[in-house]
Design a protein around this motif. Structure first.
Motif: not given
Length: 141
Positions: A11-31
């Motif tokens: 279910x909700x793992x909290x801030x750590x998953x949010x951090x990982x998803x934010x990192x993926x979004x930053x990477x994707x947006x670079x393209x």
């Protein structure tokens, strides 16, 4: 190889998953460039104020993902579904979007979506029990 400990979650793992998803979004947006998502839609009510239908979706780059379309059973076959689809497409056009996609189970409305201009581009077999899910798109430009 660097070591890393895997920690399971449910279910909700909290801030750590949010951090990982934010990192993926930053990477994707670079393209892909900026990602602006906006949810919008329409509610249909009868003369008594009861909700008898709804459609909503969200913008995703040049596309609109139509998440849900529902028409109450006693209002089906009377054009309300078509009216809702036309309304969300016109609203998408105002937002500069002319491409749309959605998914539907085979027992739901694939034939309806074909009638309003969508074409199947993929199928995921037996998503739920014995039911396939179809993925449809429409491009007006």
């Amino acid at each position: 190889m660097k070591s890393a400990k895997l920690i399971s979650f449910k279910n909700d793992p909290g801030e750590e998953l949010e951090f990982a998803v934010d990192q993926l979004k930053k990477y994707n947006r670079s393209f892909t460039g900026p990602f602006e998502s906006e949810t919008f839609g329409f509610i249909a009510k009868n003369d008594s104020g009861e909700v008898v239908g709804a459609v909503h979706g969200n913008t995703e780059w040049e596309w609109v993902f139509i998440k849900h379309l529902w028409v109450r059973e006693d209002y089906r076959g009377m054009g309300l579904g078509s009216d809702l689809m036309e309304a969300i497409i016109k609203e998408a056009n105002k937002r500069g979007r002319y491409k749309y996609y959605l998914s539907t189970f085979e027992f739901q409305a694939p034939e309806f979506y074909k009638k309003v201009g969508f074409k199947i581009f993929g199928t995921l077999p037996r998503v739920s029990g014995n039911y396939d899910s179809s993925y449809l798109k429409r491009e007006d430009r």
